[in-house]
Design an enzyme around this catalytic site. Structure first.
Site: not given
Length: 230
Positions: A118, A226
């Site tokens: 994501c 991330c």
């Protein structure tokens, strides 16, 4: 330090890997403000600052050096209200208008269908947009954040070929906290409620006693970054 700081006239210099390795060694013991000053004077308007709105320490330092510094914030659409509130507090406190990049919404949300990827599909792609035409960018990444960041350089080349500058790399948690109090720096109120590393709401929880401060990020899926700083 001043011997390595030159006002940008025309195109900024194209630094070699050897140049960056030398600068990283020289800047290792420099004050964060001197690191920021070097970056601003070297890259001028082709420098950006990526902010997560966990706190505004780096923004505070950078705007003291250059009030017109380009501050970038990626709005994933899933931030805590407190994070967006911190963005507004930064706007008011510093009189700046951060450049906010919106992540297109998906249905169903990607964090539900593919939580591992994501961030790369959202944050990383938007950072690529934000850094188009730039030669360098700064972040608040610190070695104390996690074992994976323990060797983070002050300055290096990132995977895009841009110069990545981490002026706070050597700072401890105590130094950050002291700076916030001393200079009345805006910070995310979630920090006071056990959220010691703040990302998107669906993938962030408070840190329990005895846990590392990034253990509240992506719990249960074995993810630690991330992708913005890889």
């Amino acid at each position: 330090m001043e011997s390595h700081v030159a006002r940008v006239v025309g195109d900024p210099p194209r630094l070699t890997d050897e140049d960056l390795e030398r600068l990283d060694r020289e800047l290792e013991t420099a004050d964060a403000v001197d690191v920021v000053r070097w970056a601003v004077r070297t890259f001028g308007r082709r420098l950006s600052l990526a902010a997560s709105m966990q706190d505004a320490v780096l923004i505070d330092i950078a705007t003291r050096v250059d009030p017109a510094i380009d501050v970038v914030f990626i709005d994933t659409g899933y931030h805590f209200p407190e994070t967006l509130g911190t963005l507004e507090a930064v706007r008011r406190h510093y009189g700046i208008e951060p450049r906010v990049l919106q992540v297109p919404r998906s249905d169903p949300p990607l964090w539900k269908t593919d939580p591992v990827n994501c961030c790369s599909a959202a944050k990383v792609q938007q950072l690529e947009r934000a850094l188009q035409g730039r030669l360098a960018w700064m972040s608040g990444l610190r070695r104390a954040d996690s074992a994976a960041r323990a060797t983070a350089p002050i300055v290096a080349r990132d995977r895009r070929g841009l110069v990545k500058v981490n002026p706070l790399a050597t700072w401890t948690d105590l130094q950050v906290a002291d700076y916030i109090v001393r200079w009345n720096v805006p910070y995310n109120p979630l920090l006071d409620r056990g959220y010691l590393s703040i990302g998107c709401a669906p993938c962030t929880r408070p840190v329990r006693d005895g846990e590392h401060k990034r253990s509240g990020r992506w719990p249960g899926i074995g993810k630690t970054e991330c992708g913005l700083h890889l």
